[in-house]
Scaffold this motif. Structure first.
Motif, mmCIF file in Angstrom:
data_model
loop_
_atom_site.group_PDB
_atom_site.id
_atom_site.type_symbol
_atom_site.label_atom_id
_atom_site.label_comp_id
_atom_site.label_asym_id
_atom_site.label_seq_id
_atom_site.Cartn_x
_atom_site.Cartn_y
_atom_site.Cartn_z
ATOM 1 N N LEU A 54 30.445 22.851 -16.382
ATOM 2 C CA LEU A 54 29.261 23.481 -16.957
ATOM 3 C C LEU A 54 28.845 24.692 -16.127
ATOM 4 N N GLN A 55 28.920 24.559 -14.810
ATOM 5 C CA GLN A 55 28.558 25.682 -13.943
ATOM 6 C C GLN A 55 29.503 26.863 -14.142
ATOM 7 N N GLU A 56 30.767 26.579 -14.384
ATOM 8 C CA GLU A 56 31.738 27.643 -14.625
ATOM 9 C C GLU A 56 31.518 28.331 -15.975
ATOM 10 N N ASN A 57 30.737 27.679 -16.848
ATOM 11 C CA ASN A 57 30.532 28.217 -18.194
ATOM 12 C C ASN A 57 29.072 28.560 -18.477
ATOM 13 N N GLY A 58 28.314 28.861 -17.418
ATOM 14 C CA GLY A 58 26.997 29.441 -17.627
ATOM 15 C C GLY A 58 25.806 28.522 -17.545
ATOM 16 N N ILE A 59 26.005 27.263 -17.150
ATOM 17 C CA ILE A 59 24.889 26.324 -16.990
ATOM 18 C C ILE A 59 24.819 25.943 -15.510
ATOM 19 N N SER A 60 23.744 26.345 -14.836
ATOM 20 C CA SER A 60 23.667 26.195 -13.375
ATOM 21 C C SER A 60 22.838 24.988 -12.961
ATOM 22 N N PHE A 61 23.159 24.445 -11.804
ATOM 23 C CA PHE A 61 22.446 23.319 -11.189
ATOM 24 C C PHE A 61 22.028 23.753 -9.794
ATOM 25 N N ASP A 62 20.724 23.724 -9.515
ATOM 26 C CA ASP A 62 20.218 24.241 -8.238
ATOM 27 C C ASP A 62 19.253 23.254 -7.590
ATOM 28 N N LEU A 63 19.378 23.143 -6.273
ATOM 29 C CA LEU A 63 18.387 22.421 -5.480
ATOM 30 C C LEU A 63 17.293 23.418 -5.116
ATOM 31 N N THR A 83 0.814 -1.229 0.000
ATOM 32 C CA THR A 83 0.000 0.000 0.000
ATOM 33 C C THR A 83 0.842 1.272 0.000
ATOM 34 N N SER A 84 2.130 1.120 -0.109
ATOM 35 C CA SER A 84 3.003 2.293 0.006
ATOM 36 C C SER A 84 2.904 3.186 -1.218
ATOM 37 N N LYS A 85 3.011 4.489 -0.995
ATOM 38 C CA LYS A 85 3.054 5.475 -2.054
ATOM 39 C C LYS A 85 4.210 6.414 -1.770
ATOM 40 N N PRO A 86 4.773 7.040 -2.809
ATOM 41 C CA PRO A 86 5.860 7.993 -2.568
ATOM 42 C C PRO A 86 5.461 9.050 -1.551
ATOM 43 N N ASP A 87 6.374 9.309 -0.611
ATOM 44 C CA ASP A 87 6.082 10.269 0.450
ATOM 45 C C ASP A 87 7.070 11.432 0.480
ATOM 46 N N LYS A 88 7.893 11.526 -0.579
ATOM 47 C CA LYS A 88 8.901 12.578 -0.599
ATOM 48 C C LYS A 88 9.028 13.146 -2.011
ATOM 49 N N GLU A 89 9.258 14.455 -2.073
ATOM 50 C CA GLU A 89 9.439 15.130 -3.357
ATOM 51 C C GLU A 89 10.695 15.998 -3.302
ATOM 52 N N ILE A 90 11.525 15.866 -4.331
ATOM 53 C CA ILE A 90 12.727 16.703 -4.443
ATOM 54 C C ILE A 90 12.718 17.364 -5.813
ATOM 55 N N ILE A 91 12.833 18.686 -5.814
ATOM 56 C CA ILE A 91 12.842 19.450 -7.068
ATOM 57 C C ILE A 91 14.216 20.095 -7.249
ATOM 58 N N THR A 92 14.801 19.863 -8.410
ATOM 59 C CA THR A 92 16.063 20.517 -8.785
ATOM 60 C C THR A 92 15.867 21.195 -10.134
ATOM 61 N N ARG A 93 16.833 21.998 -10.535
ATOM 62 C CA ARG A 93 16.683 22.735 -11.783
ATOM 63 C C ARG A 93 18.039 22.939 -12.455
ATOM 64 N N VAL A 94 18.031 22.822 -13.765
ATOM 65 C CA VAL A 94 19.195 23.158 -14.586
ATOM 66 C C VAL A 94 18.792 24.337 -15.463
ATOM 67 N N MET A 95 19.618 25.380 -15.484
ATOM 68 C CA MET A 95 19.342 26.563 -16.304
ATOM 69 C C MET A 95 20.563 26.899 -17.157
ATOM 70 N N GLY A 96 20.286 27.475 -18.325
ATOM 71 C CA GLY A 96 21.387 27.881 -19.183
ATOM 72 C C GLY A 96 20.916 28.730 -20.334
ATOM 73 N N PRO A 97 21.835 29.115 -21.228
ATOM 74 C CA PRO A 97 21.487 29.959 -22.374
ATOM 75 C C PRO A 97 20.769 29.161 -23.463
#
Length: 521
Positions: free
Chosen positions: A501-510, A441-455
């Motif tokens: 990639l982060q040093e060249n304009g593509i970011s990774f964020d929690l 009967t278990s269902k996911p109980d946690k959510e994690i959102i991250t994001r990658v941004m760039g040009p």
């Protein structure tokens, strides 16, 4: 007069190679004697043939051997050759590569550009260069295998920017594998990538050639972005599924590259071939993912957390990610390097221990429901018309009309490119304790959102990701597998690609970690 002699193909190939060598030496300021020496060899052999009344076939055999040997000795080798450098994307790749050419701490010391037309290559170099670097220009054409073999023999690494790869990619891969040089491309075509793996993997291993497709926007942000999200799930937590939502943004209306549109059309046309290829191949290993498979969900989805409407995107990303996870399932510590530093081996094993497999999909997203109409209409047009020849002719003849302005043959302007950017949101659902997933009967109980941004994705992000992969390959070649055909994630995951990639304009964020039952960020 020599131009009228019916030269055997072997001599012709060697002479073209020597000619390119002479052109290179002219650029570098070589002496007249060194430039004319190949011609003197030819003249001497012809003179001996005339004076000694030797059979012409004997003369040709000796001449072929000597000129070939001269070409092999004299042809310079370059760290990177960019093939298709004068194309829409290729010229931006050149501009990005020049930033690192012979710069401090860069492994890129020598660079050459290759294509069908030296005049266009020269124009590309003038457009891309802020100074006046000495970058040789080489002739190579996908319709001329000998020119590709010659190019590959001069390269440590070939960057292929000539698409659609389904039409033009295989001859380049074949030449690189045969020569034992490494190969990266910006393909987003699953059928091409999987066919290259089926046909060339074993030979690439034997020859010591690393062949890695999808090193552009397809599929570096998806692969590295998923790994970034995965590393946020600290044990005993584990993800069940991660959905990526791609949002393209711009201050101006921007049209996509016609080559991308053509690849999508040909993808529909060759869908049966991809299915047939997969049926003919051994089944891939499937990773163990905690919990049940995710539900299909609705066709159009509203993601309130990120304020976007979304629909499934039939891109290469999900396919490439599955290939990486399959290889990882068979090799839990990743792939060993050909002469790997012990510290890197330890780092590699440690990195992969933090990656937890999950069901993965990609959706294209817009800020309003109205924006979905154009995307869905374009997809329907390609899906319906791409399945028969006259429909494909219509699509490729009038791309702007059938994509509702989304693609055009001349591509975007530099101003449009500069104004564009992307955001790729990774929304993961899973379990705070992976052991809970086994309960019925278990269902996911946690959510994690991250994001990658760039040009902008096609002309700015793609060159950044491709060149950074290339620099890693040059710098850490001994830490990477001897050869083979692989997706990028399994090769570049444990390297410092994300940092680069982060040093060249593509970011990774929690963005957030949330308990689904008891909301807290």
């Amino acid at each position: 007069m020599l131009m009228h002699i019916n030269i055997l193909p072997g001599i012709k190939d060697a002479l073209v190679g020597v000619t390119q060598t002479s052109f290179f030496h002219q650029q570098k300021g070589a002496t007249a004697a060194s430039i004319s020496s190949p011609l003197l060899v030819i003249i001497n052999h012809l003179q001996n043939w005339i004076e000694n009344n030797q059979p012409f076939s004997f003369c040709l055999i000796n001449l072929t051997k000597e000129v070939r040997n001269m070409a092999e000795v004299q042809l310079p080798t370059y760290d990177i050759i960019i093939f298709g450098a004068s194309g829409f994307t290729g010229k931006y790749v050149v501009r990005e590569a020049l930033k690192f050419l012979d710069s401090p701490n860069s492994p890129l010391k020598t660079l050459a550009l290759a294509g069908r037309n030296t005049s266009k290559l020269s124009q590309t170099l003038k457009w891309a260069a802020t100074s006046h670097p000495t970058v040789p220009l080489l002739i190579a054409d996908t319709s001329d295998p000998s020119s590709l073999r010659r190019m590959a023999s001069q390269a440590k690494l070939v960057l292929d920017c000539v698409g659609p790869f389904r039409l033009y990619g295989e001859p380049v891969v074949a030449a690189c594998v045969e020569a034992g040089c490494d190969y990266l491309d910006i393909s987003g075509e699953p059928e091409f990538m999987e066919r290259m793996e089926a046909v060339y993997h074993e030979k690439a291993v034997e020859k010591g050639s690393l062949v890695i497709s999808a090193c552009g926007f397809d599929s570096i942000p998806a692969e590295i972005g998923l790994m970034f999200n995965s590393r946020q799930w600290v044990s005993p937590a584990a993800p069940n599924r991660v959905e990526a939502y791609l949002s393209l943004e711009s201050d101006k209306k921007i049209a996509g590259n016609f080559g991308t549109f053509e690849s999508a059309v040909l993808g529909v046309a060759n869908a049966d071939k991809l299915a047939e290829l997969r049926r003919s191949r051994p089944k891939r290993a499937r990773p163990t993912i905690p919990g049940p498979p995710p539900p299909k969900g609705s066709t159009i989805e509203h993601q309130k957390q990120i304020g976007l409407w979304a629909v499934k995107l039939p891109s290469a990303d999900a396919t490439v990610v599955r290939r990486t996870l399959s290889i990882l399932t068979e090799n839990p510590n990743g792939l060993e390097g050909v002469n790997e530093d012990p510290k890197h081996a330890e780092k590699r094993s440690s990195f992969w221990s933090t990656i937890k497999p999950a069901h993965f999909g990609v959706k294209i997203a817009t800020k309003n429901l109205l924006g979905m109409i154009g995307i869905i209409a374009t997809g329907i047009s390609i899906g319906l018309l791409g399945s028969f020849s006259f429909g494909r002719w219509l699509l490729l003849k009038f791309p702007s009309f059938f994509s509702f302005g989304g693609f055009r043959k001349q591509g975007p302007t530099e101003e449009e490119v500069a104004s564009a950017s992307f955001k790729m949101w990774f929304i993961g659902h899973g379990f705070s304790d992976a052991n809970l997933a086994s309960q019925a009967t278990s269902k996911p109980d946690k959510e994690i959102i991250t994001r990658v941004m760039g040009p902008e994705i096609g002309y700015l992000t793609t060159p950044i990701t491709l060149i950074q992969c290339a620099l890693i390959l040059l710098k850490q070649r001994q830490d990477l597998p001897k050869g083979g055909v692989f997706p990028p994630g399994i090769i570049f995951g444990p390297t410092d690609l994300q940092d680069r990639l982060q040093e060249n304009g593509i970011s990774f964020d929690l963005i957030s970690k949330t308990d689904i039952n008891n909301v807290s960020t």
